[in-house]
Design an enzyme around this catalytic site. Structure first.
Site, short mmCIF file in Angstrom:
data_model
loop_
_atom_site.label_atom_id
_atom_site.label_comp_id
_atom_site.label_asym_id
_atom_site.label_seq_id
_atom_site.Cartn_x
_atom_site.Cartn_y
_atom_site.Cartn_z
N SER A 86 -113.34 -47.43 -65.43
CA SER A 86 -114.11 -47.22 -64.20
C SER A 86 -113.56 -48.11 -63.08
O SER A 86 -113.83 -47.91 -61.91
CB SER A 86 -115.58 -47.56 -64.45
OG SER A 86 -115.68 -48.92 -64.86
N CYS B 91 -114.32 -70.33 -83.22
CA CYS B 91 -115.31 -71.40 -83.11
C CYS B 91 -115.82 -71.47 -81.68
O CYS B 91 -115.01 -71.45 -80.74
CB CYS B 91 -114.64 -72.73 -83.50
SG CYS B 91 -115.62 -74.18 -83.04
N ARG C 89 -120.83 -53.21 -83.47
CA ARG C 89 -119.66 -52.67 -82.76
C ARG C 89 -118.42 -52.77 -83.63
O ARG C 89 -117.55 -51.90 -83.61
CB ARG C 89 -119.47 -53.42 -81.43
CG ARG C 89 -120.50 -53.04 -80.39
CD ARG C 89 -120.27 -53.74 -79.08
NE ARG C 89 -118.94 -53.43 -78.53
CZ ARG C 89 -118.42 -54.10 -77.51
NH1 ARG C 89 -119.08 -55.11 -76.96
NH2 ARG C 89 -117.23 -53.79 -77.04
N HIS D 34 -109.42 -58.74 -72.63
CA HIS D 34 -110.80 -59.12 -72.96
C HIS D 34 -110.97 -59.49 -74.41
O HIS D 34 -112.09 -59.49 -74.91
CB HIS D 34 -111.74 -57.95 -72.59
CG HIS D 34 -111.79 -57.69 -71.12
ND1 HIS D 34 -112.30 -56.53 -70.59
CD2 HIS D 34 -111.36 -58.42 -70.06
CE1 HIS D 34 -112.22 -56.58 -69.27
NE2 HIS D 34 -111.63 -57.71 -68.93
N ASN E 97 -109.72 -53.10 -73.59
CA ASN E 97 -110.44 -52.76 -74.82
C ASN E 97 -110.26 -53.86 -75.87
O ASN E 97 -109.22 -54.51 -75.92
CB ASN E 97 -109.94 -51.42 -75.38
CG ASN E 97 -110.18 -50.28 -74.40
OD1 ASN E 97 -111.04 -50.40 -73.50
ND2 ASN E 97 -109.42 -49.22 -74.51
P1 OAD Z 1 -116.39 -48.01 -68.49
O1 OAD Z 1 -117.41 -47.48 -69.44
O2 OAD Z 1 -116.83 -48.80 -67.29
O3 OAD Z 1 -115.51 -46.82 -67.93
C1 OAD Z 1 -114.98 -45.88 -68.84
C2 OAD Z 1 -114.21 -44.89 -68.01
O4 OAD Z 1 -113.60 -43.96 -68.90
C3 OAD Z 1 -115.08 -44.08 -67.05
O5 OAD Z 1 -114.47 -44.05 -65.77
C4 OAD Z 1 -115.10 -42.68 -67.68
O6 OAD Z 1 -115.12 -41.66 -66.68
C5 OAD Z 1 -113.78 -42.65 -68.39
N1 OAD Z 1 -113.71 -41.74 -69.54
C6 OAD Z 1 -114.72 -41.30 -70.32
N2 OAD Z 1 -114.23 -40.47 -71.28
C7 OAD Z 1 -112.87 -40.43 -71.10
C8 OAD Z 1 -111.79 -39.78 -71.77
N3 OAD Z 1 -112.01 -39.00 -72.84
N4 OAD Z 1 -110.53 -39.97 -71.31
C9 OAD Z 1 -110.29 -40.75 -70.22
N5 OAD Z 1 -111.28 -41.42 -69.54
C10 OAD Z 1 -112.54 -41.24 -69.98
O7 OAD Z 1 -115.37 -48.89 -69.36
P2 OAD Z 1 -114.28 -49.89 -68.80
O8 OAD Z 1 -113.74 -49.45 -67.48
O9 OAD Z 1 -113.27 -50.10 -69.88
O10 OAD Z 1 -115.67 -55.94 -70.20
O11 OAD Z 1 -115.14 -51.25 -68.60
C11 OAD Z 1 -114.42 -52.41 -68.18
C12 OAD Z 1 -115.06 -53.60 -68.82
O12 OAD Z 1 -116.49 -53.63 -68.55
C13 OAD Z 1 -114.98 -53.63 -70.33
O13 OAD Z 1 -113.73 -54.10 -70.77
C14 OAD Z 1 -116.07 -54.63 -70.65
C15 OAD Z 1 -117.16 -54.12 -69.73
O14 OAD Z 1 -118.01 -55.16 -69.35
C16 OAD Z 1 -115.71 -56.95 -71.14
O15 OAD Z 1 -115.99 -56.71 -72.30
C17 OAD Z 1 -115.37 -58.27 -70.59
#
Ligand code: OAD
Length: 257
Positions: free
Chosen positions: A196, A127, A70, A119, A102
């Site tokens: 999401s 460590c 990643r 996050h 992010n």
């Molecule tokens: P998700 O993958 O859950 O959600 C991504 C969101 O972005 C979805 O609602 C998509 O519809 C939307 N999306 C996709 N393409 C897009 C674009 N071009 N422009 C705007 N939106 C778009 O990712 P997160 O919501 O960030 O936690 O997930 C939250 C957390 O879950 C992350 O930070 C991570 C994961 O577990 C940790 O790492 C602790």
């Protein structure tokens, strides 16, 4: 375009703007989201097998190598027009704060200054025991180790070194979370981009912005799909952030003439 105008007006008349972002804002930079069914990170892997303290304890090399993969993805990524537009909003309205879930540094690269990482930051390592304080950041470029073995050992205490990111079942960095709550309570506009809203406590911030202070914040959501935030969004811009946020800036230009 009426919604874009409404979003631009909301930005213009706001006193304090909070911007909450998730993986969607980095998707057009080539960084996979978490839950996109087709090409999301989780599509290939089960998060519970990778992004947890138990997974790291059980198989440090597997987890470490996944984060190295990643890190490689993120290091090749560049800010997209969505990141740039959000930085532009902060330039014009300096009382803007970005709260991001992010772990990439694309908001920083795009020029945003006031950023809270809820996050962690994938480019950093720490460590496992935080032997010199929380977090004990370790510069893994400063020494050699057998990379085939997986993560290096902490040069201070010998414990394993791990990515400085929040895993499932882990607490978020306390000071950052406190600040995110304060910013969410104080804002009168929250722009929610590319999340999401499924993961808490980040997912609760829009509700906090909208429900708790005496002046409920207006919520503008930028997401091509439905999310947990959509039901409470006053304005929903259903498009990729890299496409629609520059259009909002263009309208701001005409309004500010
Ligand atoms: P998700 O993958 O859950 O959600 C991504 C969101 O972005 C979805 O609602 C998509 O519809 C939307 N999306 C996709 N393409 C897009 C674009 N071009 N422009 C705007 N939106 C778009 O990712 P997160 O919501 O960030 O936690 O997930 C939250 C957390 O879950 C992350 O930070 C991570 C994961 O577990 C940790 O790492 C602790």
């Amino acid at each position: 375009s009426d919604l874009i105008h409404q979003a631009a007006q909301a930005i213009r008349s706001a006193n304090k703007i909070a911007i909450l972002t998730g993986a969607g804002v980095s998707k057009e930079s080539g960084v996979p989201t978490f839950r996109d069914a087709l090409d999301g990170l989780w599509a290939k892997y089960n998060p519970e097998e990778l992004a947890t303290p138990m997974a790291f304890h059980k198989n440090p090399k597997l987890v470490w190598d996944w984060y190295q993969f990643r890190r490689e993805l993120v290091s090749q990524a560049k800010p997209n027009p969505g990141h740039v537009a959000l930085a532009e909003i902060e330039k014009r309205y300096p009382r803007t704060v970005v709260i991001t879930q992010n772990v990439d540094d694309l908001h920083e690269q795009a020029g945003s200054k006031n950023i809270i990482h809820l996050h962690g930051n994938i480019a950093e390592s720490k460590c496992l025991a935080n032997c010199k304080g929380t977090p004990t950041i370790i510069d893994i470029e400063a020494f050699e180790w057998d990379r085939e073995q997986g993560p290096p050992a902490c040069p201070h205490c010998g414990e394993a070194v791990r990515p400085n990111v929040v895993w499932f079942h882990e607490m978020l960095p306390e000071a950052d979370l406190e600040r995110a709550y304060a910013v969410s309570l104080a804002c009168d506009l929250m722009i929610v981009v590319g999340t999401s809203g499924l993961v808490n406590p980040a997912g609760t911030l829009p509700k906090i912005a909208r429900e708790y202070p005496d002046l409920p914040a207006k919520i503008v959501e930028v997401n091509p799909d439905y999310s947990m935030v959509t039901p409470i969004a006053d304005i929903k811009l259903e498009a990729p952030s890299g496409e629609i946020l520059p259009e909002v800036i263009e309208v701001l230009d005409t309004l500010d003439k």
